[in-house]
Scaffold this motif. Structure first.
Motif, short mmCIF file in Angstrom:
data_model
loop_
_atom_site.label_atom_id
_atom_site.label_comp_id
_atom_site.label_asym_id
_atom_site.label_seq_id
_atom_site.Cartn_x
_atom_site.Cartn_y
_atom_site.Cartn_z
N ASP A 19 11.96 1.66 12.64
CA ASP A 19 11.69 0.58 11.68
C ASP A 19 10.25 0.68 11.18
O ASP A 19 9.31 0.81 11.97
CB ASP A 19 11.92 -0.76 12.38
CG ASP A 19 11.71 -1.94 11.46
OD1 ASP A 19 11.54 -1.76 10.25
OD2 ASP A 19 11.73 -3.08 11.97
N HIS A 20 10.08 0.60 9.87
CA HIS A 20 8.73 0.64 9.29
C HIS A 20 7.85 -0.50 9.81
O HIS A 20 6.62 -0.39 9.83
CB HIS A 20 8.79 0.59 7.76
CG HIS A 20 9.22 1.88 7.14
ND1 HIS A 20 10.54 2.24 7.04
CD2 HIS A 20 8.50 2.88 6.61
CE1 HIS A 20 10.62 3.41 6.45
NE2 HIS A 20 9.40 3.84 6.19
N GLY A 21 8.47 -1.59 10.21
CA GLY A 21 7.72 -2.73 10.73
C GLY A 21 6.90 -2.40 11.97
O GLY A 21 5.91 -3.07 12.27
N GLU A 22 7.30 -1.35 12.68
CA GLU A 22 6.55 -0.95 13.88
C GLU A 22 5.12 -0.54 13.54
O GLU A 22 4.23 -0.64 14.38
CB GLU A 22 7.25 0.20 14.59
CG GLU A 22 8.55 -0.18 15.26
CD GLU A 22 9.16 1.00 15.98
OE1 GLU A 22 8.51 1.56 16.87
OE2 GLU A 22 10.30 1.36 15.62
N LEU A 23 4.91 -0.09 12.33
CA LEU A 23 3.57 0.34 11.93
C LEU A 23 2.58 -0.83 11.93
O LEU A 23 1.37 -0.61 12.05
CB LEU A 23 3.60 1.01 10.55
CG LEU A 23 4.39 2.31 10.48
CD1 LEU A 23 4.39 2.85 9.07
CD2 LEU A 23 3.85 3.34 11.46
N SER A 24 3.10 -2.04 11.82
CA SER A 24 2.21 -3.20 11.85
C SER A 24 1.49 -3.33 13.19
O SER A 24 0.45 -3.98 13.29
CB SER A 24 2.98 -4.49 11.54
OG SER A 24 3.92 -4.75 12.57
N LEU A 25 2.02 -2.69 14.21
CA LEU A 25 1.36 -2.69 15.52
C LEU A 25 0.01 -2.00 15.48
O LEU A 25 -0.84 -2.21 16.35
CB LEU A 25 2.25 -2.03 16.57
CG LEU A 25 3.61 -2.69 16.81
CD1 LEU A 25 4.46 -1.81 17.72
CD2 LEU A 25 3.43 -4.07 17.40
N ALA A 27 -2.18 -2.35 12.98
CA ALA A 27 -3.13 -3.12 12.19
C ALA A 27 -4.35 -3.59 12.99
O ALA A 27 -5.48 -3.41 12.53
CB ALA A 27 -2.44 -4.30 11.52
N LEU A 48 -6.64 -2.46 1.22
CA LEU A 48 -5.94 -3.71 1.47
C LEU A 48 -6.60 -4.86 0.71
O LEU A 48 -5.93 -5.68 0.07
CB LEU A 48 -5.90 -4.03 2.96
CG LEU A 48 -5.31 -5.38 3.34
CD1 LEU A 48 -3.85 -5.48 2.92
CD2 LEU A 48 -5.45 -5.61 4.82
N GLY A 76 -3.36 -14.32 9.29
CA GLY A 76 -2.80 -13.23 10.06
C GLY A 76 -3.89 -12.42 10.75
O GLY A 76 -4.91 -12.95 11.16
N ILE A 77 -3.67 -11.12 10.84
CA ILE A 77 -4.59 -10.26 11.58
C ILE A 77 -5.99 -10.27 10.99
O ILE A 77 -6.97 -10.17 11.70
CB ILE A 77 -4.03 -8.82 11.69
CG1 ILE A 77 -4.91 -7.98 12.61
CG2 ILE A 77 -3.92 -8.16 10.33
CD1 ILE A 77 -5.01 -8.48 14.02
#
Length: 86
Positions: A19-25, A27, A48, A76-77
């Motif tokens: 899942d591409h969402g894993e890349l958010s880890l 950040a 960004l 957020g982050i």
């Protein structure tokens, strides 16, 4: 990520095995590295920031609010690591 190379990770993302969402880890580490002066991380954060400005400008233009002072918040982050560079 449990892979032996960035190529392996990219392939897994491309074919849908990851899942591409894993890349958010990544950040938080990117923001910390940027704050420490890492040039690659800084370039990512700069990009960004430019995207955020574009998105906010587009929203304000579509809402016909460009002539008004409108507060824009970032959550957020970015706020979690208290970055002063944005």
């Amino acid at each position: 990520f449990g892979v032996s190379s960035i190529v392996e990770l990219t392939e897994q993302l491309h074919v849908g095995r990851r899942d591409h969402g894993e890349l958010s880890l990544l950040a938080p580490a990117v923001f910390v590295a940027a704050a420490a002066g890492d040039p690659v991380a800084t370039a990512l954060v700069d990009r960004l920031a430019a995207e955020i400005v574009t998105m906010a400008g587009t929203c304000l233009r579509r809402l016909d609010l460009l002539e008004r002072e409108v507060p824009v918040g970032v959550e957020g982050i970015m706020s979690a690591v208290r970055l002063t560079m944005l």
